[in-house]
Design an enzyme around this catalytic site. Structure first.
Site, PDB file in Angstrom:
ATOM      1  CG  HIS A  29     -10.336   9.801   2.580  1.00  0.00           C
ATOM      2  ND1 HIS A  29      -9.735   8.579   2.765  1.00  0.00           N
ATOM      3  CD2 HIS A  29      -9.649  10.405   1.580  1.00  0.00           C
ATOM      4  CE1 HIS A  29      -8.737   8.446   1.920  1.00  0.00           C
ATOM      5  NE2 HIS A  29      -8.654   9.550   1.186  1.00  0.00           N
ATOM      6  CB  CYS A  30      -9.935   8.246   8.393  1.00  0.00           C
ATOM      7  SG  CYS A  30     -11.594   7.716   8.839  1.00  0.00           S
ATOM      8  CG  MET A  31      -7.763   3.433   7.674  1.00  0.00           C
ATOM      9  SD  MET A  31      -6.881   2.787   6.228  1.00  0.00           S
ATOM     10  CE  MET A  31      -7.401   1.067   6.264  1.00  0.00           C
TER      11      MET A  31
END
Length: 504
Positions: A29-31
């Site tokens: 996952h990212c932001m």
């Protein structure tokens, strides 16, 4: 419902819609997005995923990306990982296996378009750069907010016994950010992460002040994150060379020693000086750009930022932001670029009023507007303005005027900056900093947002719709079958939506 139960329920709702645990090959996952590697893309139910309450949209790229928003994604991902592990443990069903011909037949058109747009060598390189810096954003945000709080307390003369501790908390990470960049760089480029961190640590070691290079005495931190990035990349290549030529019996001793020794010498007697000059040039250019052409530069930056995002070129700005924060304590570019989101908010408000009969689009705007105000623009961009076509252009006009407003004040001597990267919109207020006090900095940024809202609204209301576009979309859409409803929201990370924009 408890927060943990809610996050687990979201993960449980997503898992069967992406083909179950056996269809998931990787999870990250990212932001804002849950990024999944999938064995078989045809098992995914896009429309059902978009209907999950916590899902803001989906994006097709090298991974399948589900937009959940900041905060939520960090809580849902561990639950999703646990469900996948449980699903694999309880099922002996192997992952779907298909021939290359079958996979090509099922996804040829989509994959060809995405590969052409997002898999060029340059964009893949930028994606790697982003993968290095994006994991640092939570620490930048946390330390940035603490720095802002500490500055406020110092200015007010409050809690004088506590402010030194807050300063240490805020500055500790930035003092060692080069080490984290080196670690992530080596990891991203296929080397041993700790060796990348070890070489990058040379840059911030106080003892380099006793070394002369190019006729100058080195300073701790000289070269900053750019030097750390270059040093770690060099370390990766040295390490890989050693792995090929050093006998296995000596590898554990010789390879790390040669990696640190060769890369360290090149870093001390070359990269630190060169990267230091480049870093100084970036800071000087940013100051010159906004002090001499502030309004015009802000207009262009605010207006063209979202097209840059769609092309994936915005990732090149991440190390520039980090370098400016490292040098000056804040980046003057981010508040200007944040005006692009303000233009989208204003445009969405105009679309809401211009399409009174289209309850489907209006419902999307109502649900997405709070996130848009907080700087999460994916739902408004890909769910509203971009599929309509012309409103996306007029939204960019709003961002241009907001950027021009903030840039003008920079030109007049009032620098407005952010102590961290990541947040935008209203969420950027706690991270603001400048050279003329927090009050004036907040006022200028708020004024820019207001200008962006108003300009985006006016441009879209009066110029965002042709007669044919109004005739097509200003009709009842129950059940929701319009282009916008079908397209759904996606992410603002630069990926194209599944459907082309309506005629402009």
């Amino acid at each position: 419902m408890a927060t943990e139960d809610k996050n687990r329920a979201t993960a449980a709702a997503i898992l069967p819609l992406v083909g179950g645990a056996a269809n998931v090959s990787s999870i990250a996952h990212c932001m804002t997005r849950l990024r999944l590697g999938l064995h078989d893309r045809s098992l995914v139910d896009d429309e059902a995923l978009k209907a999950v309450p916590a899902v803001m949209g989906v994006v097709e790229d090298d991974t399948y990306q589900i937009v959940l928003g900041p905060g939520t994604v960090a809580r849902v991902t561990p639950e999703f990982e646990q469900l996948v592990e449980e699903g694999r443990a309880s099922s002996e069903t192997p992952a779907p296996v298909h021939t290359a011909e079958e996979l090509a037949d099922k996804g040829a058109a989509l994959k060809a378009r995405q590969k052409a747009k997002n898999s060029t060598p340059f964009k893949l390189f930028l994606r790697r750069i982003a993968n290095i810096f994006v994991p640092l954003i939570p620490a930048l945000i946390g330390c940035g907010i603490i720095a802002g709080l500490n500055g406020l307390l110092v200015n007010l003369g409050w809690l004088t016994s506590v402010t030194p501790a807050l300063a240490a908390m805020a500055s500790g990470f930035m003092a060692l950010v080069a080490v984290f960049v080196g670690y992530n760089t080596a990891k991203e480029f296929g080397g041993t992460p700790i060796l990348g961190g070890a070489v990058a640590a040379i840059i911030v070691f106080p003892g380099v002040a006793n070394i002369d290079a190019f006729g100058q005495t080195l300073a701790p931190g000289q070269g900053g994150v750019l030097g750390a990035l270059g040093a770690a990349v060099l370390a990766v290549y040295v390490e890989k060379w050693c792995r090929r030529w050093v006998p296995e019996a000596l590898d554990v001793l010789v390879t790390p020693t040669l990696t640190v020794l060769i890369s360290g010498l090149v870093t001390i007697f070359g990269l630190m000086y060169v990267a230091g000059e480049v870093s100084s040039a970036i800071g000087t250019f940013a100051d010159w750009l906004l002090s001499t052409g502030g309004a015009g530069a802000g207009f262009l930056l605010g207006g063209f930022f979202l097209p840059l995002v769609m092309l994936g070129l915005h990732q090149a700005l991440i190390p520039i932001h980090t370098t400016l924060i490292e040098q000056q304590g804040f980046t003057v570019l981010l508040p200007i670029l944040a005006m692009a989101g303000a233009g989208q908010v204003g445009a969405a408000a105009a679309v809401y009023l211009r399409l009174p009969r289209n309850e489907s689009i209006r419902r999307t705007i109502r649900s997405a507007m709070p996130a848009g105000l907080l700087g999460v623009g994916e739902p408004l961009i890909y769910g509203v303005s971009l599929p309509l076509g012309r409103p996306f252009i007029t939204a960019c006009v709003g961002g241009a005027f907001g950027g021009g407003f903030v840039g003008l004040f920079n030109q007049l001597g009032d620098s407005v900056g952010s102590t961290a990267i990541g947040p935008s919109g209203w969420a950027l207020f706690p991270l603001l900093d400048g050279n003329h006090g927090l009050g004036s900095t907040i006022a200028i940024y708020a004024g820019g947002l207001l200008v962006g809202y108003v300009a985006g609204f006016v441009a879209t209301y009066f110029f965002g719709f042709s007669k044919s576009l109004l005739a097509e979309f200003n009709v009842s859409q129950e059940p929701a079958t319009s282009t916008v409803a079908a397209t759904g929201p996606a992410a603002s990370s630069g990926d194209s939506p599944a459907k082309e924009p309506a005629g402009v």
